[in-house]
Structures are given as structure tokens and as C-alpha cells.
Write a protein that holds these residues in place. Structure first.
Motif: not given
Ligand code: ADP
Ligand code: C5P
Ligand code: MG
Length: 241
Positions: A24-26, A48-53, A88-93, A99-104
Motif C-alpha cells: 500500500v502506498v498512500f 497498481f490499483t488506484h483507489l481515491s477515497a 469500509k469503502l476502501l476495504q471493499r474496493a 490486486n495486491d498493490k494499491f495507491l490509496i
């Protein structure tokens, strides 16, 4: 604002995340510093998978969820939504991505976000990418963003800057004290910012390749040295016999 979810709730809140090995990279920086823009580039180059809060919260409003009105009001005021909702939204996504690597991106926004995420998921970021940019430049970018966002107006922008200074910068300071911040000058043009970003991500892969390469040349030289000794012995024996 909001409640810190107790560590004992790990299972109920998707504790399975902490059992897997995630990278995880913030990605942090003021509003308009270019987090989303650069994350799109990182996804293309580094898988990476991009997850924007913020995007997840906006999708939650659109989905007609029971929290929708509360989230919408918070966003209009530039306030930070309670951690339990965002996590909760981040965990679900994360779970749905496969994937196993995320840009949060845009998370953690305050100390409560940070502590709750760590306690609920058991995940610590590998590092924090921090986009540094002046308010003048960020304001210009936000007023030109043209994505129809309700919070891209001058009143809300000023509130978001204040929240960033008061609540988000201390999180960056916390990670600085742990040596985890990779700071980028985000005031430069998009391509130049990405060159600096690449330099942060590339060494992880390149170092390994480089090590393998130098391991190989070391073995080759060693072989040649040994081989050379054998030839010398052979000729010495022939000449003396
Ligand atoms: P954030 O996700 O940090 O709020 P965005 O990536 O959405 O920021 O960028 C905000 C706006 O600024 C967008 O319109 C984007 O195209 C533009 N932008 C992003 N990076 C740069 C840059 N380095 N220089 C100029 N404009 C930029
Ligand atoms: O990151 P982004 O600019 O998309 O965030 C928009 C808004 O979403 C923030 O101003 C805030 O109201 C909300 N948000 C939040 N908690 C986060 C990220 C975003 O409440 N961790
Ligand atoms: Mg964004």
C-alpha cells in the motif's frame, strides 16, 4: 469527528485484508496538487490499483446509500467524513480489485483516518507519496478542473485548504518522522512531476535487476579467474615436461 474502530473489530471489518501481503502506498497532497492525475500514470506503468477515497465517497452518494446525504454535506463543507465510512469503502474496493498493490489517494486525511485504518486492516503503508504545491497553484487548478464537482468553488476550496493545513499535514509529519515520506515538487508540469514519481517507484524493480546483473558479472569474473589459473598450470606443466 467519527469513531476510531477498535482493533478487536478486525474480523467483522474484513480482517482478512491483514492476512494477505498487500503493498500500500498512500498518495497525499493538498486539493488540486495532482494526486489523481499522477495516480493514473502510476497505474499504467507500475500495475497498481488506484483507489481515491474522494471518488469512493462520491460514488457512495450516487449509489443512494443511507450515508449519502451525510457524505454530500461533509464534502460540500470540505470536512472529513468519519473514518469508519471511508475505511469500509476502501476495504471493499481492495477486496473486489483482486490486486495486491494499491495507491490509496487522499487518505489518510487526518490522524483519526490514519490510526483507524491501521487498527482495522493491520496494514502499514510501504511509503507515502507527498505532492507539494503552493495554494495559489492548487486554487488555479481546482477552479479550472471542470469536472462539475460541488466542492470546486472558491468558498469550499478555502475550507479544504484550511482542513489540509490543520488535519492532513500532521499526518504527513507523522510519516516523515518514520522516514516514509517521498516528497515530490508537484508545481511542475505534469510530465516533469511524473519523471520524479517514476524515480520513486523505479528503484524497487530496477535495484533487483541491477543486483542480479552485478551478481552475474561477479560470477563470470570469478569463473574466468579460476579458468585462467587452470590454463596457466597446464602450460607450466607442458613447458617443464
Ligand atoms: P487532486 O487529485 O490532487 O485533487 P487532480 O489530479 O484532480 O488533483 O488535478 C487537479 C487539476 O489540475 C486537474 O484539472 C488536472 O488536469 C490539473 N493538473 C494536475 N497536475 C497538474 C500539473 N502538474 N500542472 C498543471 N495542471 C495539473
Ligand atoms: O480527495 P478529494 O479531493 O477527492 O476529496 C474530496 C472530499 O472528500 C474531501 O474534501 C472530503 O470532504 C472528502 N474526503 C474525506 N475523507 C477522505 C478523503 C476525502 O472526507 N479520506
Ligand atoms: Mg483527486
Amino acid at each position: 469527528m467519527g469513531t476510531v474502530v477498535d482493533a478487536s473489530n478486525k474480523e467483522a471489518n474484513g480482517g482478512s485484508l491483514s492476512e494477505k501481503k498487500f503493498r500500500v502506498v498512500f498518495v497525499l497532497g493538498g486539493p488540486g496538487s495532482g494526486k489523481g492525475t499522477q495516480c493514473a500514470n502510476i497505474v499504467q506503468h507500475f500495475g497498481f490499483t488506484h483507489l481515491s477515497a474522494g471518488d469512493l465517497l462520491r460514488a457512495e452518494i450516487k449509489s443512494g446509500s443511507e450515508n449519502g446525504t451525510m457524505i454530500q454535506n461533509m464534502i460540500k463543507e470540505g470536512k472529513i467524513v468519519p473514518s469508519e465510512v471511508t475505511i469500509k469503502l476502501l476495504q471493499r474496493a481492495m477486496q473486489e480489485s483482486g490486486n495486491d498493490k494499491f495507491l490509496i489517494d487522499g487518505f489518510p486525511r487526518n490522524e483519526e483516518n490514519r490510526a483507524a485504518f491501521e487498527s482495522v486492516t493491520g496494514i502499514e503503508p510501504e511509503f507515502v507519496l507527498f505532492f507539494e504545491c503552493s495554494e495559489e497553484e492548487m486554487e488555479r487548478r481546482l477552479l479550472n478542473r471542470n469536472q462539475g464537482r460541488e466542492d470546486d468553488n472558491i468558498d469550499t476550496i478555502r475550507k479544504r485548504f484550511k482542513v489540509f493545513m490543520e488535519s492532513s499535514l500532521p499526518v504527513i509529519e507523522y510519516y516523515k518522522s518514520k522516514g516514509k515520506v517521498r516528497q515530490i515538487d508537484a508545481a511542475k508540469p505534469i510530465e516533469e512531476v511524473f519523471e520524479a514519481v517514476k524515480a520513486v517507484f523505479t528503484p524497487l524493480n530496477e535495484k533487483v535487476k541491477h543486483r542480479h546483473r552485478s551478481d552475474a558479472s561477479w560470477s563470470f569474473n570469478r569463473c574466468m579467474r579460476q579458468f585462467g589459473e587452470k590454463i596457466k598450470c597446464f602450460w607450466t606443466r607442458r613447458v617443464s615436461s
